[in-house]
Design a protein around this motif. Structure first.
Motif, mmCIF file in Angstrom:
data_model
loop_
_atom_site.group_PDB
_atom_site.id
_atom_site.type_symbol
_atom_site.label_atom_id
_atom_site.label_comp_id
_atom_site.label_asym_id
_atom_site.label_seq_id
_atom_site.Cartn_x
_atom_site.Cartn_y
_atom_site.Cartn_z
ATOM 1 N N GLY A 260 17.455 107.668 -99.096
ATOM 2 C CA GLY A 260 17.765 109.039 -99.470
ATOM 3 C C GLY A 260 16.995 109.478 -100.706
ATOM 4 O O GLY A 260 16.587 108.672 -101.537
ATOM 5 N N PRO B 231 21.111 105.406 -95.874
ATOM 6 C CA PRO B 231 21.497 105.615 -97.277
ATOM 7 C C PRO B 231 20.505 105.015 -98.277
ATOM 8 O O PRO B 231 20.419 105.470 -99.414
ATOM 9 N N CYS C 119 24.544 109.784 -97.448
ATOM 10 C CA CYS C 119 24.958 108.671 -98.294
ATOM 11 C C CYS C 119 25.684 107.639 -97.429
ATOM 12 O O CYS C 119 25.858 107.813 -96.227
ATOM 13 N N SER C 120 26.128 106.582 -98.057
ATOM 14 C CA SER C 120 26.793 105.516 -97.303
ATOM 15 C C SER C 120 28.125 105.976 -96.710
ATOM 16 O O SER C 120 28.584 105.393 -95.726
ATOM 17 N N SER D 232 34.767 111.719 -102.357
ATOM 18 C CA SER D 232 34.067 111.283 -101.150
ATOM 19 C C SER D 232 34.247 112.251 -99.982
ATOM 20 O O SER D 232 33.469 112.214 -99.023
ATOM 21 N N ASP E 14 18.090 110.989 -103.256
ATOM 22 C CA ASP E 14 18.825 110.657 -104.467
ATOM 23 C C ASP E 14 18.611 109.200 -104.872
ATOM 24 O O ASP E 14 18.435 108.889 -106.049
ATOM 25 N N SER E 15 18.591 108.298 -103.894
ATOM 26 C CA SER E 15 18.385 106.877 -104.187
ATOM 27 C C SER E 15 16.991 106.624 -104.749
ATOM 28 O O SER E 15 16.826 105.900 -105.741
ATOM 29 N N TYR F 68 31.190 114.378 -98.683
ATOM 30 C CA TYR F 68 30.169 113.560 -98.024
ATOM 31 C C TYR F 68 30.603 113.176 -96.614
ATOM 32 O O TYR F 68 29.794 113.158 -95.693
#
Length: 133
Positions: free
Chosen positions: A94, A91, A62-63, A14, A96-97, A17
């Protein structure tokens, strides 16, 4: 001992990020004038909430990395509702999501997901503004 190893692995995963989030928070602090944030995001209005949700939607955070960025917005004068909307929309929308939704579920859901995330963020931000003293 295994617990410490797992915690360390989680921190290592993490950490990058969080660094991105801190970097973007610093950029907001340096590049975006506080007057702009107060004028557009500082009111307890639905317009401020909608702007914050739409502002956060295209950001690739991200989150983990959205938290320091949202803290920076709040410290610059954004309302509680606008900050909440930013925290929710960023998030969820995004690349990626949306990409993983496209790959695992369905193209229709991949298109609906960002729209729903923005609408949910706006609804939550409005509710926060209505409930905040």
């Amino acid at each position: 001992m295994a617990w410490f190893t797992e915690v360390w692995d989680l921190l290592c995963e993490s950490g990058p990020y969080l660094l991105v989030g801190f970097f973007l928070a610093g950029l907001i602090k340096v590049l975006v004038p506080q007057r702009w944030i107060l004028r557009h995001l500082g009111r307890n209005s639905f317009g401020a909430v909608a702007k914050a949700a739409l502002l956060g939607a295209p950001l690739p955070l991200c989150s983990c990395s959205v938290v320091p960025t949202a803290i920076s917005l709040k410290q610059a004068g954004a309302s509680k509702g606008a900050t909440s909307a930013f925290l929710i929309s960023t998030p969820e929308t995004g690349v990626d999501s949306v990409g993983i939704t496209l790959a695992l579920i369905d193209p229709i859901m991949a298109g609906v997901r960002p729209i729903t995330a923005i609408l949910t963020a706006m609804g939550c931000g409005r509710m926060v503004n209505l409930s905040a003293p």
